[in-house]
Motif scaffolding. Structure first.
Motif: not given
Length: 397
Positions: A113-118
């Protein structure tokens, strides 16, 4: 030229010994005047305005036609979104453990999730394709226009003609607009450099734009226009292929075409910028020009700028050769190391994806081994149970 302009443009710097601004006045309306350069600033603003309209109206449908797609957003998660916006986009291990319990997600789901959000906060592929297509549109127009106004000129075929009668050479109207449009475009790139997509060679690109702008401005005032048009034409030739390859690079299904374009670009770049540029252009400005006039301050300044461009060309050539080596070894290109390299953060995300892939492979292998071990244990239990049952039956008998 008035007295104030003479004070601002000292002829000892801008003109060869024995030539004055009054001599240039004899050319009449066909002489380059320093005040003509003021037109480049409104042209730069016009380029920026036109580019904004292009990237809003033309670039998105063009990107869709080429198969360019933006990255998918992560699934909605208010808790993770609050942490991302108010705390950090790179949570620590302890933060991830806390978030796992709050969101009822696994560690891998939180990391993903954090990778896609970045990725959502970084320049999208559609935006990158729009920038490349805008530059391609200008470079192809500039190259074809420059070729049309130069191919029948004598200095296009014989560089010694660049210095015939220098600096008392008439300025043609076509070359005047060729210079103004090129200078306005490079000024627009400088004005937009803070908001454009930052690439690996960001500093080299800024230096290139500055050197080119100074080179255009100085060569215009000193009437180095003939050799200046040749420099512009040479550098636009390879940029046309490069920007076109970038456009296709962001789309899907263009891998083989991009590899073929890269070969064409590499050959064009080496021929124009590492062979023709130093052996013909710089040679004529350094050596051949001395047959017509004595060295002066502007002569050293002009050639210094040409050498700066040559140094940048050599820097980019090293990256191109490294890519060519990768193409020969792997059979395909993954990145454009010259000027479309991903930022450091994007490379970190790629490493995350690689680690995720390795984790999946390790997990798959582990599950396979566990399954084999489980099956082995079950089989052993069944065999032991059968042996025990057989032993009990024998005792009963």
């Amino acid at each position: 030229m008035g007295m104030s302009e003479v004070d601002l443009w000292p002829q000892w710097f801008w003109l060869p010994p024995g030539v004055s601004w009054e001599d240039l006045e004899q050319l009449g309306a066909d002489q380059p005047r320093p005040r003509d350069l003021l037109l480049a600033l409104p042209l730069a603003l016009a380029f920026i305005t036109l580019r904004c309209a292009y990237e809003r109206v033309v670039a998105p449908p063009l990107a869709r036609y080429l198969g360019v797609r933006n990255r998918p957003p992560p699934p909605p998660s208010p808790t993770l979104e609050i942490f991302y916006t108010q705390h950090s986009s790179q949570p620590s291990q302890s933060d991830i453990i806390t978030l796992m319990s709050q969101c009822d997600k696994t560690q891998r789901q939180v990391d993903t999730w954090f990778r896609h959000r970045r990725n959502q906060d970084r320049p999208s592929p559609v935006r990158k394709c729009g920038e490349a297509s805008w530059r391609f549109l200008f470079y192809i127009s500039a190259f074809l226009s420059g070729l049309a106004v130069l191919i029948d000129r004598p200095w296009f075929w014989d560089q010694r003609e660049c210095w015939k009668g220098y600096p008392l050479q008439h300025l043609e109207r076509a070359h005047y607009w060729y210079y103004q449009l090129e200078l306005g475009f490079y000024l627009s790139l400088l004005l937009r450099v803070s908001v454009d997509v930052k690439r690996k060679d960001f500093k080299e690109q800024v230096l290139h734009h500055l050197a080119t702008s100074f080179l255009l401005g100085f060569s215009y005032v000193s009437n180095y226009i003939r050799v200046g048009t040749l420099v512009l034409l040479l550098h636009d030739a390879s940029d046309v292929v490069l920007e076109f390859a970038k456009m296709l690079h962001y789309g899907t299904g263009w891998r083989r075409v991009c590899d073929g374009l890269f070969i064409i670009f590499a050959v064009t770049f080496i021929l124009t910028r590492l062979l023709v540029f130093p052996l013909w252009i710089i040679h004529t400005t350094l050596v051949v020009s001395m047959q017509q006039f004595q060295p002066f301050a502007g002569y050293y300044f002009f050639n210094a700028l040409l050498l700066v461009l040559l140094g940048l060309n050599m820097f980019w050539a090293a990256l191109i050769l490294r890519m060519a080596h990768r193409l020969l070894l792997q059979g395909e290109l993954d990145k454009d190391e010259r000027s479309d390299e991903e930022s450091e953060e994007e490379r970190d995300d790629n490493r995350d994806e690689d680690e995720e892939g390795r984790w999946d492979r390790r997990t798959g292998a582990l599950n396979s081994k566990l399954a084999q071990l489980t099956n082995s244990c079950v089989l052993n239990n069944i065999a032991n149970h059968r042996a025990s049952a057989a032993c009990t039956m024998r005792k009963t008998r």
